[in-house]
Design an enzyme around this catalytic site. Structure first.
Site, mmCIF file in Angstrom:
data_model
loop_
_atom_site.group_PDB
_atom_site.id
_atom_site.type_symbol
_atom_site.label_atom_id
_atom_site.label_comp_id
_atom_site.label_asym_id
_atom_site.label_seq_id
_atom_site.Cartn_x
_atom_site.Cartn_y
_atom_site.Cartn_z
ATOM 1 N N GLU A 23 0.883 -1.170 0.000
ATOM 2 C CA GLU A 23 0.000 0.000 0.000
ATOM 3 C C GLU A 23 0.915 1.211 0.000
ATOM 4 O O GLU A 23 1.487 1.582 1.023
ATOM 5 C CB GLU A 23 -0.921 -0.020 1.229
ATOM 6 N N CYS A 32 -2.138 9.466 2.427
ATOM 7 C CA CYS A 32 -1.870 8.849 1.123
ATOM 8 C C CYS A 32 -3.064 8.969 0.193
ATOM 9 O O CYS A 32 -2.898 9.004 -1.031
ATOM 10 C CB CYS A 32 -1.457 7.390 1.296
#
Length: 504
Positions: free
Chosen positions: A243, A277
């Site tokens: 991720e 993010c």
């Protein structure tokens, strides 16, 4: 994996400090390869007992863990505030989301992963076919510092619910939070304390975890660090879940609710000091709404007050070095021909240099670093486009593909744009909402990584599919035998021709 940590003074310990004040939060051991291997060995033993409990008993223990977190939420939020820098209320929101995911994973693991029958098909009609998803064993989780509870819990909760033990290496910038989460597990689940352990240290500790014989590594961080994690895992053929970063875009269409879009863009870009993010870093607003959108965003951003005290909209940069990236991107944007509606240092904060005022950058060229690279700071670029289709083309012209947002008055138009956005997740008429829906998978494409946490996909991510067939009765002719008659294959061909041959 970074080889440096703030205030690392000795080879065997390192310091964690408050990013706002520089005050000491704690001193933690730099655990070497031997210590990591010992933790994995304990986890290996615990994994057998944890898996043997079954879904129902694991669900009860996961409930005990989330109850412990819920009762001590303010204590944990205070620690997140001191070590990460985000406001206490934002830390509470983060912890709440993590607790909700713990509840969903525990409640849905059985129906997602349990043994079930599947249709055997024509050639195996005399067999019963079964499928189940079995735990891998021990999962290594390498967590980030920007959301030190919610993000690693997206792997930890689902790995535990699936029947795995977990060895968690928190970021060297938030080791106190990681250690707290492990102690909380041991207090809440005393009969299986080694099912969740934390190991602390710098980059080499994370590398040691990759080589320690775990059955999978779930990593959250930057793409460059992700490549190093993959290289370390390749030595033992350890599978990985990545991720990674993003350069997430918002598209504002002609018929969008401009005030709502601006409110969402400001939150998506500036919350947690932009250290998100899935935060909004780029906005493409159509000519029909561009001027009104810029006015609304500028007005809202002008009212934000960063800092560490009460009432601050967001806190300092957790990593002081990240301020250099933010300032470089802002400088490049202006040098490349963009303009700043707002932006600049916060007066009186340069002693630590890690509190940055929000910046609104207009019509920055697509070739600029501020548009091409992940900034991870409280900045946003707003670009005028002719229509939403041009906005979509620009939004997709990136090596990243994590998340995004679309604001449109038409439901069908909004869904169409969202589905065509090259991202793992997209919100329509909101931002970041997908992260709060436990049933939805979370992850990206391209430079943003691969694999999924959350939801049924997240549960399956930490398992291996196991297929079993059982013959219920023998057929008159066994096709899988050297004793089959010569007429068997031609007869089978005729049957297949009747069943499938009519389809063109």
């Amino acid at each position: 994996m970074s080889a440096n940590a703030p205030g690392a003074a000795e080879q065997d310990t390192f310091r964690s400090t408050d990013p706002a004040s520089g005050e000491l939060v704690g001193v933690f051991p730099v655990q070497d390869a031997a210590a990591v291997e010992a933790a994995v060995a304990r986890a290996r033993v615990a994994a057998e007992a944890w898996a043997a409990l079954g879904f129902g008993e694991r669900r009860l223990r996961l409930a005990a863990y989330r109850g412990y977190l819920a009762r001590r939420m303010n204590e944990l939020a205070d620690l997140v505030h001191r070590e990460n820098g985000k406001p206490h209320d934002d830390a509470v929101l983060e912890i709440t989301l993590a607790i909700d995911h713990l509840a969903w994973a525990g409640a849905h693991a059985a129906r997602t992963l349990r043994l079930r029958r599947v249709a055997p098909g024509l050639l195996a009609a005399n067999h019963a076919a079964y499928l189940e998803y079995q735990p891998l064993g021990v999962v290594g989780v390498i967590g980030p510092w920007n959301y030190p509870v919610f993000t690693p819990m997206g792997s930890i909760a689902y790995a535990l619910a699936a029947g795995n033990a977990v060895v968690f290496k928190p970021s060297e910038h938030t080791p106190a939070v990681g250690a707290w989460l492990a102690r909380a597990w041991q207090a809440a689940v005393p009969d299986c304390p080694d099912a969740l352990q934390a190991v602390t240290g710098l980059g080499e500790t994370g590398a040691a975890l990759c080589r320690a014989g775990v059955d999978k590594v779930a990593f959250t961080g930057s793409a460059p660090t992700g490549r190093r994690v993959m290289a370390a895992c390749a030595q033992t053929l350890t599978p990985v879940l990545m991720e990674l970063g993003g350069k997430d875009a918002m598209i504002v269409d002609d018929d969008a609710d401009v005030a709502a879009a601006a409110n969402a863009a400001v939150w998506g870009a500036m919350s947690n000091a932009g250290q998100t993010c899935i935060g909004i870093e780029r906005v493409y607003a159509t000519s029909a709404v561009y001027d009104a959108f810029v006015r609304e965003v500028t007005e809202q951003v002008a009212g934000l007050r960063p800092g560490s005290g009460p009432g601050a909209a967001y806190g300092p940069m957790t990593m002081a070095s990240q301020t250099d990236v933010v300032r470089r991107h802002t400088d490049d944007a202006l040098a490349d021909g963009g303009t700043a509606a707002l932006g600049g240092p916060v007066p009186g904060t340069q002693a630590h240099g890690n509190v940055i005022a929000p910046a609104v950058l207009l019509d920055v060229p697509e070739s600029s670093a501020a548009v091409r690279e992940e900034t991870f700071g409280p900045t946003i670029t707003i670009t005028r486009v002719a229509d939403a289709e041009e906005g979509l083309a620009r939004a997709n012209a990136t090596s990243y593909g994590l998340a995004g947002s679309v604001f449109a008055g038409s439901r069908s138009r909004g869904l169409s744009l969202a589905r065509r956005m090259r991202s793992g997740m997209t919100s329509v008429n909101s931002v970041l909402t997908f992260a709060s829906v436990p049933a939805l998978p979370f992850g990206g494409v391209g430079e943003s990584g691969f694999g999924r946490i959350h939801g049924a996909d997240g549960l399956k991510e930490f398992t291996r599919a196991k297929a079993v067939t059982r013959q219920r009765f023998p057929l008159p002719v066994d096709l899988m035998s050297f004793r089959r008659p010569a007429s068997a294959a031609p007869a089978l061909a005729r049957v297949i021709g009747v069943v499938h041959g009519r389809h063109r």
